[in-house]
Design a protein around this motif. Sequence first.
Motif, PDB file in Angstrom:
ATOM      1  N   MET A 160       0.834  -1.201   0.000  1.00  0.00           N
ATOM      2  CA  MET A 160       0.000   0.000   0.000  1.00  0.00           C
ATOM      3  C   MET A 160       0.870   1.253   0.000  1.00  0.00           C
ATOM      4  N   ILE A 161       0.653   2.118  -0.982  1.00  0.00           N
ATOM      5  CA  ILE A 161       1.159   3.482  -0.944  1.00  0.00           C
ATOM      6  C   ILE A 161      -0.060   4.392  -0.758  1.00  0.00           C
ATOM      7  N   LEU A 162      -0.902   4.482  -1.776  1.00  0.00           N
ATOM      8  CA  LEU A 162      -2.214   5.122  -1.587  1.00  0.00           C
ATOM      9  C   LEU A 162      -3.329   4.093  -1.596  1.00  0.00           C
ATOM     10  N   THR A 163      -3.215   3.081  -2.443  1.00  0.00           N
ATOM     11  CA  THR A 163      -4.174   1.981  -2.445  1.00  0.00           C
ATOM     12  C   THR A 163      -3.422   0.672  -2.208  1.00  0.00           C
ATOM     13  N   LEU A 164      -4.173  -0.360  -1.812  1.00  0.00           N
ATOM     14  CA  LEU A 164      -3.564  -1.646  -1.505  1.00  0.00           C
ATOM     15  C   LEU A 164      -3.527  -2.476  -2.784  1.00  0.00           C
ATOM     16  N   ARG A 165      -2.355  -2.577  -3.384  1.00  0.00           N
ATOM     17  CA  ARG A 165      -2.200  -3.244  -4.669  1.00  0.00           C
ATOM     18  C   ARG A 165      -1.395  -4.537  -4.538  1.00  0.00           C
ATOM     19  N   PRO A 166      -1.613  -5.488  -5.448  1.00  0.00           N
ATOM     20  CA  PRO A 166      -0.720  -6.649  -5.546  1.00  0.00           C
ATOM     21  C   PRO A 166       0.528  -6.221  -6.323  1.00  0.00           C
ATOM     22  N   ASP A 167       1.596  -5.916  -5.594  1.00  0.00           N
ATOM     23  CA  ASP A 167       2.740  -5.233  -6.185  1.00  0.00           C
ATOM     24  C   ASP A 167       3.381  -6.016  -7.326  1.00  0.00           C
ATOM     25  N   THR A 168       3.347  -7.339  -7.242  1.00  0.00           N
ATOM     26  CA  THR A 168       3.971  -8.163  -8.287  1.00  0.00           C
ATOM     27  C   THR A 168       2.942  -8.727  -9.257  1.00  0.00           C
ATOM     28  N   GLY A 169       1.735  -8.187  -9.227  1.00  0.00           N
ATOM     29  CA  GLY A 169       0.677  -8.677 -10.109  1.00  0.00           C
ATOM     30  C   GLY A 169      -0.055  -9.860  -9.501  1.00  0.00           C
ATOM     31  N   VAL A 170      -1.104 -10.305 -10.197  1.00  0.00           N
ATOM     32  CA  VAL A 170      -1.853 -11.513  -9.812  1.00  0.00           C
ATOM     33  C   VAL A 170      -1.769 -12.460 -10.991  1.00  0.00           C
ATOM     34  N   TRP A 171      -0.788 -13.364 -10.956  1.00  0.00           N
ATOM     35  CA  TRP A 171      -0.527 -14.266 -12.066  1.00  0.00           C
ATOM     36  C   TRP A 171      -1.280 -15.583 -11.887  1.00  0.00           C
ATOM     37  N   LEU A 172      -2.189 -15.851 -12.837  1.00  0.00           N
ATOM     38  CA  LEU A 172      -3.015 -17.053 -12.792  1.00  0.00           C
ATOM     39  C   LEU A 172      -3.044 -17.684 -14.181  1.00  0.00           C
ATOM     40  N   THR A 173      -3.346 -18.973 -14.209  1.00  0.00           N
ATOM     41  CA  THR A 173      -3.657 -19.604 -15.487  1.00  0.00           C
ATOM     42  C   THR A 173      -5.170 -19.725 -15.598  1.00  0.00           C
ATOM     43  N   ALA A 174      -5.673 -19.628 -16.816  1.00  0.00           N
ATOM     44  CA  ALA A 174      -7.108 -19.665 -17.066  1.00  0.00           C
ATOM     45  C   ALA A 174      -7.426 -20.799 -18.028  1.00  0.00           C
ATOM     46  N   THR A 175      -8.229 -21.758 -17.573  1.00  0.00           N
ATOM     47  CA  THR A 175      -8.594 -22.907 -18.394  1.00  0.00           C
ATOM     48  C   THR A 175     -10.067 -22.807 -18.761  1.00  0.00           C
ATOM     49  N   PRO A 176     -10.428 -22.849 -20.038  1.00  0.00           N
ATOM     50  CA  PRO A 176     -11.840 -22.784 -20.414  1.00  0.00           C
ATOM     51  C   PRO A 176     -12.634 -23.921 -19.778  1.00  0.00           C
ATOM     52  N   VAL A 177     -13.878 -23.606 -19.385  1.00  0.00           N
ATOM     53  CA  VAL A 177     -14.747 -24.626 -18.770  1.00  0.00           C
ATOM     54  C   VAL A 177     -15.971 -24.873 -19.652  1.00  0.00           C
TER      55      VAL A 177
END
Length: 450
Positions: free
Chosen positions: A433-450
């Motif tokens: 958090m500096i001004l907002t609470l962020r995921p500093d290193t990103g949110v890395w996910l894999t996405a599999t179609p369902v």
Amino acid sequence: MHDPAFPAYVPFATEPLGLMGSLRAARTNLLSILPELAVRQPMVSGRTGIRWHMVMEPGAIRRILLENVNNYPKSKATKNILRPAIGDSLFIAEDAHWRWQRRTAAPVFSHRNVQSLGPIMIAAAQRSADRIAASNGRAVDLMEEMVRTTFDVISDVTFSGEGSFDSDAVHRSIDAYIAAAGKVSILDMLGVPDWVPRPSRFTSGPVVAQMKQVADQAIVERRKRGASAVPDLLDMLLSGQDPETKRKMNTAELRDNLLTFIVAGHETTALTLAWSTYLCAFAPEVQDKARAEIADVTGGGPVKTEHVGDLSYLRMIVDEALRLYPPAGILSRTAKESDVLCGRDIHPGDTVMLPVYALHRHHDLWKNPNAFDPERFADRKAVDRYAYLPFGDGPRICIGASFAIQEAVLILATLLQRFRFDLVAGRPPEPVMILTLRPDTGVWLTATPV
């Protein structure tokens, strides 16, 4: 390192940091200044140049935000950081100047207007899903993707997608400004008067000037062109007036509020969605239950605006994401007059902090507070109103709260209907958090179609 049984969190400080330690922490991650005592006691006080108090007791918070709200304007440090960029807009203004702006802008965010924006939100979500599908199983940074998606929404909502306003340029300018000027100054921590310049903020002048020039030009061009057949946010602000005084916003006031809405209107929702997708990947059983609810509510068809009220479990996920990762992790006020909170004297000029991140993880208010458990919100009435403050509360509660919740539910439902999200080993998000609470290193996910 935090316990891997729990989703990502920032450990609380167990030793006093002192002035310089607090400054270093505040300039890298404000959450790291919060002491362990803040999740176990109703109030923590100290002095770091100026007297400060962290308040976690719901009754005292109610007094600050509602019962004695005029005694606790936003802190000088907050205003020092934001005023050069957004002027005396709704977010910063106080007293009568705030009240007339709030009355003027409130109709823009009425329930009917927010509902009418649902199709725009869904269309942006579908474009996002198409982009994610194109990754073909490669890891995707959902933080970056959600910023793009919610910016699509706010651009269409604000400017009807006409393309005359370079919203991306404004967003880049805001980010550049925060990077240059948004970090806490030692002068703020020492209580040095506001008129003493903060050196780090000199470098941001040209960035702010360019950003304001772009917004001013958009307002002037819209005045010439006139309102759209279906009025957008800018049209409604241009035509809006205070029902009591009949005052209308001038170009500078319109611009400052427009910039506030553009930034806040996508930043908070993008963060909520990024953290929500991370939590769904962290707890696959929660994700499966949410997907089953979506299928039941939609009957296998596309997500529609009218489904929002029936997606109760999905709303619980959003609420729990906002508990664990409130976009505004710390609210700061400056006491104007003497008061008493939790039996402790408050002096004029004291900084009074509401550390929302700690409040949402307080051991007296939440069972197993670091755990991800959407069922906490199965009965919303059982949650103490002043123990849960993702949008603040009282008369200054976030004007766009219903907009943000509807947008988060519709976009999350659209994405979960099409994909199963999974964590990427070795790439956990880091809450900063500096001004907002962020995921500093990103949110890395894999996405599999369902």
